[in-house]
Design an enzyme around this catalytic site. Structure first.
Site, PDB file in Angstrom:
ATOM      1  N   ARG A 124       0.734  -1.166  -0.211  1.00  0.00           N
ATOM      2  CA  ARG A 124      -0.095   0.090   0.024  1.00  0.00           C
ATOM      3  C   ARG A 124       0.874   1.102  -0.219  1.00  0.00           C
ATOM      4  NH1 ARG A 124      -2.836   1.307   5.180  1.00  0.00           N
ATOM      5  NH2 ARG A 124      -1.234   2.961   5.350  1.00  0.00           N
TER       6      ARG A 124
ATOM      7  N   HIS B   8      -3.861   4.799   4.357  1.00  0.00           N
ATOM      8  CA  HIS B   8      -5.173   3.922   4.182  1.00  0.00           C
ATOM      9  C   HIS B   8      -6.289   4.638   3.449  1.00  0.00           C
ATOM     10  CE1 HIS B   8      -8.555   1.324   5.665  1.00  0.00           C
ATOM     11  NE2 HIS B   8      -9.054   2.449   6.052  1.00  0.00           N
TER      12      HIS B   8
ATOM     13  N   TYR C 150       3.495   6.135  11.653  1.00  0.00           N
ATOM     14  CA  TYR C 150       3.660   4.913  12.118  1.00  0.00           C
ATOM     15  C   TYR C 150       4.685   3.895  11.217  1.00  0.00           C
ATOM     16  CZ  TYR C 150      -0.140   3.866   8.856  1.00  0.00           C
ATOM     17  OH  TYR C 150      -1.318   4.114   7.739  1.00  0.00           O
TER      18      TYR C 150
END
Lengths: 343, 435
Positions: free
Chosen positions: B321, B325, B334
């Site tokens: 990815r 998100h 993160y």
């Protein structure tokens, strides 16, 4: 109906089986599935003989996965089938809750009508059979709270067949809770006396073939003047027996469908009698009786002559050995009736 | 003394054992860390066997722990999984992936400009939607998750309609009811996207079972992310598909991250996601998800198998990815930014473009021209959609639609509530007239 249909005596299980049979013969898109429903015909025998008659691709056993059963039914509905899944006990329905609440109930809305979930989830519910906490619950209020679900609960073989046919034909998802305590006869709450079988009861006469009872229409079980009793499922019979024993001229209404609710029949009756008793077996707090009480207050406040009474199960898990202490039986109902009479 | 210490002292009989330890997975890299992907086993392209589509499921199980790859480092297509697509089809595949990326870029900016509340890009994962959509029949039913916008694009669904949905405007076919990108497109055999994770998996199985009950020829395909394989619905779906040999293709898009939780929280420290197929006894393939030819070939293999009553296949697309998100996420909080740049399987659009160049069928100049053209195409669609309104700026659906489609017919209690809503509207805007 008795004029145009020939009648036969059936218990509630046989009436449900008959409804499934009639509908499967009429509509090749109806499939029946669930745990043990196939060759064996269901633990309560509601689907007995159907697999033999309609074949294994229309009546089949499933893995023990309520999430899977209901999720698969939603997908089948999207394809164009009309699935009638059985959840073996209402107490087992919770693993399938997300598929009911987030999927089946909302599919029409979220897709603006592109996809629908024309599924009827049958499930035996309620206690009085020494089923303990995992075979006795009445979780109807969880479903009436969900926008997009219809909740139907019959109280006689006649209604069970006609309502199930209407539920199967309905294009929205229907939760069809079958009060298993009255599968074989109209249990009236006097657990220490034998139960009259449906074969000797007037509502055990079921028309042959196809007929439907529209969803959203209550049944006036008995007309009366002293008070209105709102009940459904097993508690219709318990309330009827208690009020007959006490010689009270009550108007007893069997709701039959909780959502959509027949508010007109309720309102007309309570405005006539001025008093209202609500009876259900489910736990009290947040139960469907709370909704009924609020609606009666909103619609009939100036006609009420006494506080609305709610008789329910206690807010505990359904016990095993103390089942009859839990059950909202004749004593609990009788006390509430007396309070209303004195008011 | 700690509570745990007190507890241990009371258990004298076992006091010679070391204390139990809870393992909480932790990703290899956090913000600022240098990234080293040497722990990933990346086999050579073309090295994986391709069993017959009608083989026993167990013959595929070694592939669940392998990685099916077609495009090699030299940008040539090699090995038994090469689908041998003609250059025209390859260019179409490239164009669709590039169009998806152009669409994502424009919609992302639209969200940042306040035209809608939310958007989700699929950057780096385009192959996992475009290639399967091309390998499936156009009327095979797809049950996507939220990052498969490429399927609609590949199926030629009108881009203006996609944007109308994203803007929740008056032309939104879903009447402004759904979060942006939660499309529904029956005409494209594209199921309504839920937003609740993994629920579409058992539904896809049910659709496939229904197709088999009716003796149809259409199959179903479903998508979810690796994080959602932890949901019960995933496992219910696997069981039902295996039990009834349902004609369904399961896609697990393993993009390494579920919001901020790395794949270890879905079990990736133990085995692959394709290996779930082994336990259920169904066919499984693990595929380089940034290799569009491998994804195409795997999907075609699984679709042919399902259509021939060979049953379900689980395909893990190993990918990354590349972006957050969603527009509500900041991955810089993160994970290491070097993860994207160092990703050893590259970018699917670049890889296919280099392959076409290696074939002599494409040039960087043609690519640049295509990108400009696609950006214009998306811009024109966005302008057309903006004519129907953007979120929060008028031109909404008629007010009464709030209450429609809860049920087929409006019951009394919703009629009452609808009247109340209209009353509220009139109190606030006395001049308002119902559309």
């Amino acid at each position: 109906m008795s004029e145009t249909f020939s009648m036969k005596k059936l218990n509630m299980i046989e009436a449900i089986n008959d409804a499934l049979d009639v509908m499967m013969a009429r509509d090749a898109n109806i499939v029946v599935m669930g745990e043990d429903v196939g060759y064996f015909g269901g633990v309560f025998r509601a689907t007995a003989g159907l697999q033999k008659k309609y074949g294994r691709t229309r009546v089949f056993d499933t893995p023990i996965s309520e999430c899977g059963i209901i999720g698969v039914a939603v997908g089948m509905g999207a394809y164009g089938l009309r699935p009638v899944p059985e959840i073996q006990f209402a107490d087992y329905i919770y693993p399938g809750l997300d598929q009911l609440v987030s999927e089946a109930a909302r599919l029409r809305y979220r897709s603006a009508g592109e996809y629908t979930a024309p599924i009827t989830v049958r499930s035996p519910f309620g206690g009085g059979i020494f089923g303990g906490q995992t075979h006795s619950q009445s979780p109807e209020a969880l479903f009436t709270h969900v926008a997009g679900l219809k909740t139907v609960i019959p109280s006689t073989p006649h209604d069970a067949k006609g309502l199930l046919i209407a539920a199967i034909e309905d294009n929205d998802p229907v939760i069809f809770f079958e009060p298993k305590r009255i599968y074989n006869g109209p249990f009236n709450g006097y657990y220490d006396k034998p139960v009259e079988p449906w074969s000797r009861h007037k509502d055990g006469a079921v028309p042959e073939g196809y007929y439907r009872i529209p969803l959203g229409k209550a049944r006036v079980v008995r007309e009366g003047e002293a008070m209105t009793v709102l009940a459904y499922g097993t508690m219709v019979h318990v309330a009827e027996a208690v009020l007959a024993d006490k010689g009270v001229d009550a108007e007893i209404i069997d709701l039959r469908t909780l959502v959509p609710l027949d508010i007109e029949t309720i309102e007309a009756s309570v405005k006539k009698t001025g008093k209202c008793l609500i009876v259900h077996e489910a736990t009290r707090t947040g139960g469907f009786g709370a909704e009924l009480s609020a609606l009666v207050q909103e619609h009939c406040f100036y006609h009420l002559e006494a506080p609305i009474e709610r008789v329910t199960g206690f807010d505990t898990p359904y016990p095993h050995s103390l089942e009859w202490a839990y059950f909202p039986g004749p004593v609990r109902i009788g006390e509430a009736v007396d309070r209303l009479l004195k008011a | 003394m700690t509570d745990a210490g007190v507890l241990r002292m009371t258990e004298g009989a076992r006091s010679n054992l070391p204390p139990l330890q809870l393992h909480v997975p932790e990703p290899k890299f956090r913000p600022g860390d240098a990234v080293d992907y040497s722990h990933l086993v990346i086999p050579a392209a073309g090295a994986q066997a391709r069993p017959d589509e009608g083989c026993a499921a167990s013959e595929t199980h070694p592939l669940c722990l392998d990685l099916v790859r077609v495009l090699g480092d030299d940008h040539r297509a090699v090995g038994p999984w090469d689908p041998k697509l003609d250059p025209e089809t390859l260019r179409r595949m490239l164009r669709l992936m590039a169009l998806t990326r152009a669409f994502d870029d424009r919609m992302y900016r639209g969200q940042r400009q306040g035209k809608t509340s939310f958007y989700m890009k699929c950057t780096g994962e385009e192959a996992t939607s475009i290639a399967p959509a091309m390998a499936l029949a156009s009327d095979d039913m797809v049950f996507p998750s939220y990052r498969q916008q490429g399927i609609l694009i590949a199926r030629g669904y009108p881009m203006v309609d996609m944007i109308n949905q994203i803007y929740s405007n008056k032309a939104d076919k879903l009447k402004g009811r759904q979060l942006p990108i939660m499309y529904s497109a029956r005409e494209a055999s594209f199921f309504s996207i839920s937003g609740n994770l993994a629920t579409q998996y058992p539904q896809a199985v049910g659709w496939a079972m229904a197709s088999a009950i009716k003796g149809d020829t259409r199959i179903a395909a479903a998508w979810l992310g690796e994080g959602s394989t932890a949901e019960g619905d995933f496992h219910s779906a696997m069981t039902f598909a295996a039990v009834y040999n349902a004609p369904v293709v399961f896609n697990v898009v393993n993009n390494q991250w579920a919001i901020s939780s790395f794949s270890g929280f879905a079990g990736a420290e133990r085995t692959t996601f394709a290996a779930r197929a082994i336990g259920y006894g169904i066919a499984g393939l693990r595929v380089d998800g940034n290799d569009p030819l491998a994804v195409y070939a795997a999907t075609r293999w699984a679709a042919n198998r399902a259509r021939a009553n060979g049953g379900p296949t689980l395909i893990e697309h190993f990918t990354y990815r590349a972006e957050g998100h969603s527009t509500s996420d900041d991955p810089g909080q993160y994970r290491s930014q070097a993860e994207r740049t160092e990703w050893p399987l590259g970018d699917p659009i670049n890889r296919l473009a280099r392959h076409l160049e290696a074939l002599g069928e494409w040039t960087p100049e043609a690519h640049a021209a295509m990108d400009l053209e696609l950006a214009e195409q998306v811009k024109a669609a966005a302008k057309a959609a903006e004519g129907n309104g953007v979120l929060g700026h008028g031109l909404h659906h008629p007010f009464r639609t709030l209450f429609e489609d809860v049920f087929e017919e409006l019951p009394w209690h919703l009629k009452e509530q609808s009247e109340q809503a209209i009353r509220e509207r009139r109190i606030k805007w006395p001049e308002w007239k119902e559309d």
